[in-house]
Structure formats: C-alpha cells, structure tokens
Write a protein that holds these residues in place. Structure first.
Motif, PDB file in Angstrom:
ATOM      1  N   LEU A 177       0.818  -1.216   0.000  1.00 11.25           N
ATOM      2  CA  LEU A 177       0.000   0.000   0.000  1.00 11.25           C
ATOM      3  C   LEU A 177       0.849   1.262   0.000  1.00 11.25           C
ATOM      4  O   LEU A 177       0.351   2.356  -0.239  1.00 11.25           O
ATOM      5  N   PHE A 178       2.128   1.096   0.291  1.00  8.26           N
ATOM      6  CA  PHE A 178       3.018   2.252   0.246  1.00  8.26           C
ATOM      7  C   PHE A 178       3.750   2.333  -1.096  1.00  8.26           C
ATOM      8  O   PHE A 178       4.292   3.373  -1.442  1.00  8.26           O
ATOM      9  N   ALA A 179       3.734   1.255  -1.870  1.00 10.09           N
ATOM     10  CA  ALA A 179       4.390   1.247  -3.188  1.00 10.09           C
ATOM     11  C   ALA A 179       3.378   1.473  -4.320  1.00 10.09           C
ATOM     12  O   ALA A 179       3.671   2.185  -5.291  1.00 10.09           O
ATOM     13  N   ALA A 180       2.174   0.911  -4.181  1.00  9.58           N
ATOM     14  CA  ALA A 180       1.159   1.015  -5.254  1.00  9.58           C
ATOM     15  C   ALA A 180       0.851   2.467  -5.639  1.00  9.58           C
ATOM     16  O   ALA A 180       0.635   2.746  -6.828  1.00  9.58           O
ATOM     17  N   PRO A 181       0.822   3.427  -4.683  1.00 11.25           N
ATOM     18  CA  PRO A 181       0.447   4.804  -5.063  1.00 11.25           C
ATOM     19  C   PRO A 181       1.425   5.489  -6.025  1.00 11.25           C
ATOM     20  O   PRO A 181       1.108   6.560  -6.543  1.00 11.25           O
ATOM     21  N   TYR A 182       2.583   4.876  -6.290  1.00  9.38           N
ATOM     22  CA  TYR A 182       3.452   5.428  -7.336  1.00  9.38           C
ATOM     23  C   TYR A 182       2.840   5.203  -8.722  1.00  9.38           C
ATOM     24  O   TYR A 182       3.223   5.853  -9.684  1.00  9.38           O
ATOM     25  N   TYR A 183       1.876   4.265  -8.797  1.00  7.60           N
ATOM     26  CA  TYR A 183       1.322   3.896 -10.108  1.00  7.60           C
ATOM     27  C   TYR A 183      -0.199   4.039 -10.210  1.00  7.60           C
ATOM     28  O   TYR A 183      -0.733   4.150 -11.314  1.00  7.60           O
ATOM     29  N   VAL A 184      -0.870   3.975  -9.078  1.00  7.96           N
ATOM     30  CA  VAL A 184      -2.345   4.011  -9.081  1.00  7.96           C
ATOM     31  C   VAL A 184      -2.792   5.074  -8.091  1.00  7.96           C
ATOM     32  O   VAL A 184      -2.309   5.105  -6.961  1.00  7.96           O
ATOM     33  N   LYS A 185      -3.707   5.947  -8.525  1.00  8.46           N
ATOM     34  CA  LYS A 185      -4.272   6.942  -7.600  1.00  8.46           C
ATOM     35  C   LYS A 185      -5.150   6.216  -6.577  1.00  8.46           C
ATOM     36  O   LYS A 185      -5.963   5.363  -6.962  1.00  8.46           O
TER      37      LYS A 185
END
Ligand code: GSH
Length: 220
Positions: free
Chosen positions: A168-176
C-alpha cells in the motif's frame, strides 16, 4: 542471532516490520538493488533467486517473504499474529499472504518498466496500461474485502497485514488511491503502529523512485 538481508523500501520491509512487531533483536544487512550485490555468488547461496528478504535465524537461512512471515508468526505464537491450524481465519490469513504477492508482482513489473529498464521509453505502453489496470483491480478487490474492518483479519493485526501493508506504500506510485478510502484509512492505521515507525527508522532511504507518481505514457 538474527540477520535480515534487506533493500530499503522493498519487500524485505515486511520482515523488518514483523521483527519489530515481535519485539525481537536483529541486525540488518543492507544491499543496493542496482550495484550487482544481489547477484554475488555469496548472496545467491543465501537466496537462490538473488532476492530480498532473506533471514538468518536460529542457524537457518530463509527466503521468500510469505514463508518468512508465516514461519516467524508460527515460531512466536504468543504474539498472536497468526490463526492456528483449524482456527476460523486461518484460510483468510494464508489467502492474504498469497494475494499480497499477486499485487506485489504487478508493482514489480511496473518498477521494471518505469524505473529499472535502461531506457524506460522501450516499455510497451499497452503492457503498462494493462499491468496498471490489473494492479488497480487487486486494490479494488482488497478495498471490497477489507470493508470497514480495521485489519485484514477480524481478530486484529496479524502477519498478513505486515505482508500486505508494504504494497500500500508502493502502489500509489502507479495508481491513484482516491477511489479506495478504506485502503487509505487502513494504510494510515498501519503507519501509526509503533512497530511500523520503528521499522521505518531502520529501513533506510529508497533510491529508485524519483517521482511521486508514474503515469502511463501516451500511445501515438
Ligand atoms: N516472492 C519474493 C519476491 C522477492 C523480490 O523479488 N524482492 C525484490 C525486492 S522487492 C528483489 O529482491 N529484487 C531484486 C532483483 O529482482 O534483482 C518474496 O516475496 O520474497
């Protein structure tokens, strides 16, 4: 003596965090993902795929974050971080260990295309679009599954949260994350945990993401 083989802001954070949750004393040996040290024969003897985490504990060397999380939770049952065999949420715990890797493998593919390719312009926009959509779909599924629950299991924080939380801390680099209010609240809940804070303090600075968000390039 416990030693975690670690790369900052990578899946080895899961184990770093869990070790803090368990209140164990351990050393951290930090590697860089770019300098070839994970392909050194000495490291390959520890982790055959040249991946982190690897954990040296009780005279054993373990690799694969899901296996390590399960093993640690079972080794220290008094911490109550895993439902025992036959307990109602045992299956949900195991599902979440696997689902966390389904999601992480999509993040990894996006990392490779956006960041680690020598020339990121060579990445196929079609594949990037598909992979990003597939990552979004796993987040939507997790949002629905979590609902208003505080943690992945109704019984409270478990090793599955340490496994999933990292994503959940890495996904926001790619998905809003705007469409996922439950996941945002869950992420904040995880971050507020003292053991998470202690792990962040030992994690080190990541050196691969240079932007806050990576968009899919326009196709021509
Ligand atoms: N399924 C493995 C994946 C481990 C993995 O790929 N770790 C990444 C960091 S997030 C790594 O070590 N990458 C180095 C590389 O691919 O060369 C696990 O969960 O431990």
């Amino acid at each position: 003596m416990i030693t975690l083989h670690h790369v900052a802001f990578s899946r080895s954070f899961r184990v770093l965090w869990l070790l803090e949750e368990l209140g164990l004393e351990f050393d951290v040996k930090t590697y860089s993902i770019r300098d070839g040290s994970l392909r050194d024969p000495a490291f390959l003897a520890i982790s055959p795929g040249g991946r982190v985490p690897a954990l040296q504990i009780d005279g054993q060397m373990l690799f694969e974050s899901g296996a390590i999380v399960q093993w640690l939770c079972e080794q220290y049952p008094k911490a109550g971080l895993i439902p025992g065999v036959g307990a109602p949420e045992r299956a949900a715990f195991l599902e979440m260990l696997g689902f966390a890797e389904t999601m992480a493998s999509l993040i990894e593919n996006l990392n490779l295309s956006h960041i680690f390719l020598r020339d990121p312009a060579q990445a196929s926009p079609t594949v990037l679009k598909l992979t990003t959509a597939r990552l979004g779909a796993t987040l939507a599924g997790l949002e629905a599954r979590l609902g208003a629950q505080e943690y992945l299991l109704s019984t409270g924080f478990s090793g599955a949260d340490a496994m999933m939380g990292f994503n959940l801390f890495a996904a926001p680099y790619y998905v809003k994350m705007d469409p996922f209010p439950q996941l945002r609240a869950y992420g904040e809940r995880l971050e507020a945990r003292p053991a998470f804070q202690a792990a962040r303090a030992r994690d080190g600075e990541q050196d691969f993401y240079t932007q806050d968000f990576y968009s899919i390039p326009e196709t021509t």
